[in-house]
Scaffold this motif. Structure first.
Motif, mmCIF file in Angstrom:
data_model
loop_
_atom_site.group_PDB
_atom_site.id
_atom_site.type_symbol
_atom_site.label_atom_id
_atom_site.label_comp_id
_atom_site.label_asym_id
_atom_site.label_seq_id
_atom_site.Cartn_x
_atom_site.Cartn_y
_atom_site.Cartn_z
ATOM 1 N N PRO A 54 24.925 10.403 1.694
ATOM 2 C CA PRO A 54 24.766 10.080 3.117
ATOM 3 C C PRO A 54 23.683 9.032 3.320
ATOM 4 C CG PRO A 54 23.754 12.180 2.609
ATOM 5 C CD PRO A 54 24.494 11.747 1.367
ATOM 6 N N ALA A 55 23.664 8.464 4.505
ATOM 7 C CA ALA A 55 22.662 7.456 4.817
ATOM 8 C C ALA A 55 21.263 8.049 4.735
ATOM 9 C CB ALA A 55 22.912 6.892 6.215
ATOM 10 N N ALA A 56 20.295 7.181 4.440
ATOM 11 C CA ALA A 56 18.905 7.633 4.311
ATOM 12 C C ALA A 56 18.444 8.295 5.606
ATOM 13 C CB ALA A 56 18.009 6.443 3.973
ATOM 14 N N GLY A 57 17.851 9.461 5.481
ATOM 15 C CA GLY A 57 17.348 10.189 6.639
ATOM 16 C C GLY A 57 18.363 11.088 7.295
ATOM 17 N N ALA A 58 19.651 10.982 6.904
ATOM 18 C CA ALA A 58 20.681 11.808 7.548
ATOM 19 C C ALA A 58 20.463 13.286 7.269
ATOM 20 C CB ALA A 58 22.061 11.369 7.084
ATOM 21 N N LYS A 59 20.089 13.621 6.035
ATOM 22 C CA LYS A 59 19.877 15.027 5.696
ATOM 23 C C LYS A 59 18.741 15.623 6.514
ATOM 24 C CE LYS A 59 21.599 14.839 0.928
ATOM 25 N NZ LYS A 59 21.253 15.032 -0.496
ATOM 26 N N ASP A 60 17.661 14.856 6.667
ATOM 27 C CA ASP A 60 16.521 15.370 7.416
ATOM 28 C C ASP A 60 16.834 15.504 8.903
ATOM 29 O OD1 ASP A 60 15.074 15.512 5.116
ATOM 30 O OD2 ASP A 60 13.946 13.668 5.447
ATOM 31 N N SER A 61 17.671 14.592 9.444
ATOM 32 C CA SER A 61 18.001 14.672 10.864
ATOM 33 C C SER A 61 18.843 15.897 11.163
ATOM 34 C CB SER A 61 18.744 13.413 11.308
ATOM 35 O OG SER A 61 20.041 13.366 10.728
ATOM 36 N N GLY A 62 19.635 16.347 10.191
ATOM 37 C CA GLY A 62 20.386 17.572 10.372
ATOM 38 C C GLY A 62 21.878 17.419 10.362
ATOM 39 N N VAL A 63 22.407 16.212 10.542
ATOM 40 C CA VAL A 63 23.850 15.993 10.588
ATOM 41 C C VAL A 63 24.219 14.916 9.577
ATOM 42 C CG1 VAL A 63 25.803 15.260 11.995
ATOM 43 C CG2 VAL A 63 24.029 16.702 12.988
ATOM 44 N N VAL A 64 25.193 15.227 8.737
ATOM 45 C CA VAL A 64 25.663 14.302 7.704
ATOM 46 C C VAL A 64 27.119 13.952 8.001
ATOM 47 C CG1 VAL A 64 26.123 13.993 5.245
ATOM 48 C CG2 VAL A 64 24.072 15.227 5.987
ATOM 49 N N VAL A 65 27.436 12.667 7.934
ATOM 50 C CA VAL A 65 28.799 12.190 8.181
ATOM 51 C C VAL A 65 29.280 11.450 6.935
ATOM 52 C CG1 VAL A 65 30.294 10.764 9.639
ATOM 53 C CG2 VAL A 65 28.318 11.953 10.638
ATOM 54 N N ARG A 66 30.467 11.824 6.431
ATOM 55 C CA ARG A 66 31.083 11.134 5.294
ATOM 56 C C ARG A 66 32.514 10.743 5.668
ATOM 57 N NH1 ARG A 66 28.362 15.259 2.108
ATOM 58 N NH2 ARG A 66 26.838 14.313 0.690
ATOM 59 N N ALA A 67 32.915 9.549 5.233
ATOM 60 C CA ALA A 67 34.278 9.064 5.446
ATOM 61 C C ALA A 67 35.062 9.200 4.144
ATOM 62 C CB ALA A 67 34.261 7.620 5.923
ATOM 63 N N LEU A 68 36.224 9.881 4.190
ATOM 64 C CA LEU A 68 37.041 10.134 3.006
ATOM 65 C C LEU A 68 38.430 9.529 3.219
ATOM 66 C CD1 LEU A 68 36.190 13.932 2.557
ATOM 67 C CD2 LEU A 68 35.030 11.987 1.490
ATOM 68 N N PRO A 69 38.985 8.778 2.250
ATOM 69 C CA PRO A 69 40.348 8.243 2.384
ATOM 70 C C PRO A 69 41.374 9.360 2.277
ATOM 71 C CG PRO A 69 39.462 7.769 0.201
ATOM 72 C CD PRO A 69 38.344 8.392 0.971
ATOM 73 N N ASP A 70 42.498 9.180 3.035
ATOM 74 C CA ASP A 70 43.534 10.220 3.048
ATOM 75 C C ASP A 70 44.906 9.592 3.299
ATOM 76 O OD1 ASP A 70 44.771 12.755 3.101
ATOM 77 O OD2 ASP A 70 44.533 12.880 5.281
ATOM 78 N N SER A 71 45.479 8.976 2.252
ATOM 79 C CA SER A 71 46.847 8.434 2.306
ATOM 80 C C SER A 71 47.057 7.514 3.510
ATOM 81 C CB SER A 71 47.868 9.570 2.359
ATOM 82 O OG SER A 71 47.716 10.428 1.248
ATOM 83 N N GLY A 72 46.284 6.469 3.585
ATOM 84 C CA GLY A 72 46.414 5.508 4.676
ATOM 85 C C GLY A 72 45.699 5.925 5.940
ATOM 86 N N ARG A 73 45.029 7.048 5.939
ATOM 87 C CA ARG A 73 44.235 7.489 7.064
ATOM 88 C C ARG A 73 42.788 7.722 6.606
ATOM 89 N NH1 ARG A 73 48.370 12.276 8.629
ATOM 90 N NH2 ARG A 73 47.966 12.613 6.393
ATOM 91 N N THR A 74 41.921 8.099 7.523
ATOM 92 C CA THR A 74 40.513 8.341 7.208
ATOM 93 C C THR A 74 40.099 9.706 7.749
ATOM 94 O OG1 THR A 74 40.027 5.969 7.340
ATOM 95 C CG2 THR A 74 38.145 7.481 7.396
#
Length: 391
Positions: A28-48
């Motif tokens: 995750p982006a720097a500081g995301a863990k400390d802020s409390g919310v982590v966002v990750r983008a994962l590929p899924d057969s032409g979708r996200t």
């Protein structure tokens, strides 16, 4: 697990919506863990797939900008809802309400989508909860700092070794010399009672305190001192008399404007003897000020020497670790790093059994100036149409 079955069930149902991916998850982006919310983008057969994790014990609203195809369908797979993100600069604004330690899985119907500029909006009730915990930790740290350097607290000139000094204002023929450190005869003493320093046969050093009461009871008072922050105190002193007699030892202090008085009685002999008195019911947070009183209950002479006061608080290693943890927690709160604040505020050192007495003091009613102000422009959740509100 016990008592959290429903939360685990909901988490598992949402987790099953994530696509199978053998590749390691991106950091995750720097500081995301400390802020409390982590966002990750994962590929899924032409979708996200946007995996959004709330790593705090608080319910939090997250707003961000979805970048990618502006016509792509956005769905909340966990709740099985179609979302309606509104147009915003650089994309569409997505707003998600996250449960404590919750997981949200959002699917965007286009490849290469991402969630940018994530912003947290804690509810007012959550901010009040964190503020209350912040105040508790602030009081604990301030009280801890009072006795951090040296837990040994004693009245001034407790060994009676300071050289007596005759004041310049003394009149000719005046023989009474003040005892250094504020030690003095009680003004209620009668019948020629006197307190002085005596160089004959001290317990240690070169002097002891001598209390003479030819006709009745008399007492001598120490100067005021500020004891440690613990809820108990040990007073030790060496005493002897010109004959066997009873002596009362008083602990007199003040806590939040109210008097605190405890008394113990013991017998002394003609030889030096150590007496130890324990006060085990000191109010939480300790006494703002205290003094000792030694009272002879009848005619005679009493000698006092080597007075010590020891406040019972946690070992220095525990106090140092607790101080570092509390400082880090308070800093995390000020910087709105909610996950780090929650972790430190509930950590072993913040709740160490040796420091719990420091937490039971009265919390100030006024809110701290360091409190993060609630955001008045928190956007509406994307799961609701613009003309609908949740009642």
């Amino acid at each position: 697990m016990a008592g959290r079955e429903e939360r685990v069930r909901r988490f598992s149902e949402v987790f099953r919506r994530l696509p199978v991916n053998d590749r390691p998850a991106a950091e995750p982006a720097a500081g995301a863990k400390d802020s409390g919310v982590v966002v990750r983008a994962l590929p899924d057969s032409g979708r996200t797939i946007l995996e959004i994790v709330n790593d705090t014990p608080y319910a939090i609203r997250l707003a961000g900008v979805v970048k990618g195809d502006p016509s792509a369908i956005v769905e909340d797979l966990g709740r099985r809802l179609k979302l309606a993100p509104q147009a915003a600069d650089g994309g569409r604004q997505l707003v998600i309400d996250l449960a404590p330690y919750g997981l949200s899985v959002v699917r965007v119907g286009a490849a290469g989508a991402s969630l940018e500029k994530p912003t947290l909006y804690p509810p007012e009730a959550v901010l009040a909860t964190m503020e209350a915990r912040f105040q508790d930790l602030s009081i604990q740290l301030a009280t801890l700092n009072r006795g951090l350097d040296n837990p040994l607290v004693e009245p001034p000139n407790a060994g009676f070794e300071q050289e007596p000094v005759t004041p310049a204002s003394a009149t000719v023929g005046e023989t009474a010399t003040p005892i250094p450190g504020g030690w003095r005869l009680d003004t209620g003493a009668r019948g020629g009672a006197a307190a002085s320093l005596d160089e004959a046969q001290p317990h240690a050093g070169s002097r002891s305190l001598k209390l003479e009461s030819p006709q009745g009871a008399a007492s001598v008072l120490s100067g005021e001192f500020r004891p440690g922050a613990g809820t108990s105190m040990l007073v030790q002193a060496y005493l002897r008399g010109d004959k066997g007699q009873n002596v009362r030892i008083w602990i007199e202090g003040e806590h939040q404007g109210r008097p605190y008085v405890r008394r113990s009685e013991a017998a002394v002999s003609t030889e030096w003897r150590a007496l130890v008195v324990r006060a085990s019911d000191i109010p939480p947070g300790g006494l703002a000020s205290a003094r000792l009183r030694f009272e002879s209950t009848g005619p005679g002479t009493l000698w006092i020497d080597d007075v010590r006061v020891l406040g019972e608080i946690a070992p220095k290693a525990v106090r140092l670790n607790a101080q570092r943890t509390l400082l880090a927690a308070l800093q995390a709160y000020r910087e709105q790093r909610y996950a780090e604040f929650a972790r430190l505020a509930d950590s072993h050192w913040a709740r160490h059994p040796g420091l719990q007495a420091l937490l039971r003091g009265t919390r100030p009613g006024d809110l701290s100036a360091a409190r993060a102000e609630p955001r008045e422009d928190a956007p509406a959740a994307s799961a609701l149409p613009a003309d609908r509100t949740l009642r």
